[in-house]
Design an enzyme around this catalytic site. Structure first.
Site: not given
Length: 224
Positions: A10-11
């Protein structure tokens, strides 16, 4: 050619940082980060994961790892959309430990199935990870670590890659602790530092050759 690896997070920073770390242990493996949304926000982008999977595939297939649940869904959808979905697989293992284990396995020339199993196995307690029974006579050697960082990330990866070329089962001992010589994470867990003396026990048809090469690596400070 080696199996490619895609890190779905997600990052973007997590994916990129982990790709950089894993590449230190597997310089010949294509490791592609696929993290975050196009605008830099937190999330996973389907199109980016598909493109990353395609870039990572040099012909030996691809293993994808993910951080959280929705990243798993994105990765699985990306694999299903490939022209040949059988060329890639989503490994159910911890992102960080799994990426390191998968990278080292790919660097050693293992196939897609073995690389995925290495990633998944990184999430199991060591006593639950199956190891093949040792065969042949056992040999032993004691070595002192002289390199600055001891038996940590890169040196451990170099040792594992080297030992994988021999038909031998190797255990590494530090005091009362013992680790599988074919597991980067297990070797790192020993915490062996500069000045420590480790014992290597090997069995199998190429036990002597494996120990001789291990001694060469340690004496040469793992090429540092």
């Amino acid at each position: 050619m080696s199996v490619g690896i895609v890190l779905v997070s997600h990052s973007a920073k997590i994916a990129e940082g982990l790709a950089e770390l894993a590449a230190q242990m597997a310089p010949d493996v294509t490791i592609v980060a696929a993290g975050g949304l196009p605008g830099g926000e937190i999330g996973t982008d389907y199109d980016e994961v598909v493109a990353a999977t395609q870039r990572a595939d040099s012909g030996a297939g691809v293993v994808l790892l993910y951080d959280l649940g929705s990243a798993q869904m994105t990765a699985e959808l990306a694999v299903e959309s490939l022209a040949d979905p059988s060329a890639a697989v989503v490994a159910d293992g911890p992102l960080v430990e799994g990426a390191i284990a998968a990278a080292v396995a790919a660097q050693a020339g293992q196939d897609r199935k073995a690389v995925a199993e290495a990633a998944a196995g990184a999430g199991l307690p060591e006593d639950l990870v199956p190891t093949p029974p040792a065969t042949g006579g056992a040999e032993e050697i004691e070595l002192e670590l002289h390199n600055e960082v001891g038996l940590h990330a890169r040196p451990a990866a170099v040792l594992v890659r080297t030992l994988s070329a021999f038909d031998a089962e190797v255990k590494v001992r530090l005091g009362e602790q013992e680790a599988d010589g074919h597991s980067v994470l297990a070797l790192m867990s020993l915490g062996a530092r500069q000045g420590d003396r480790i014992r290597l026990l090997a069995s199998g048809p190429q036990a002597a050759e494996a120990l001789a090469k291990a001694k060469e690596l340690v004496d040469g400070n793992f090429g540092e």
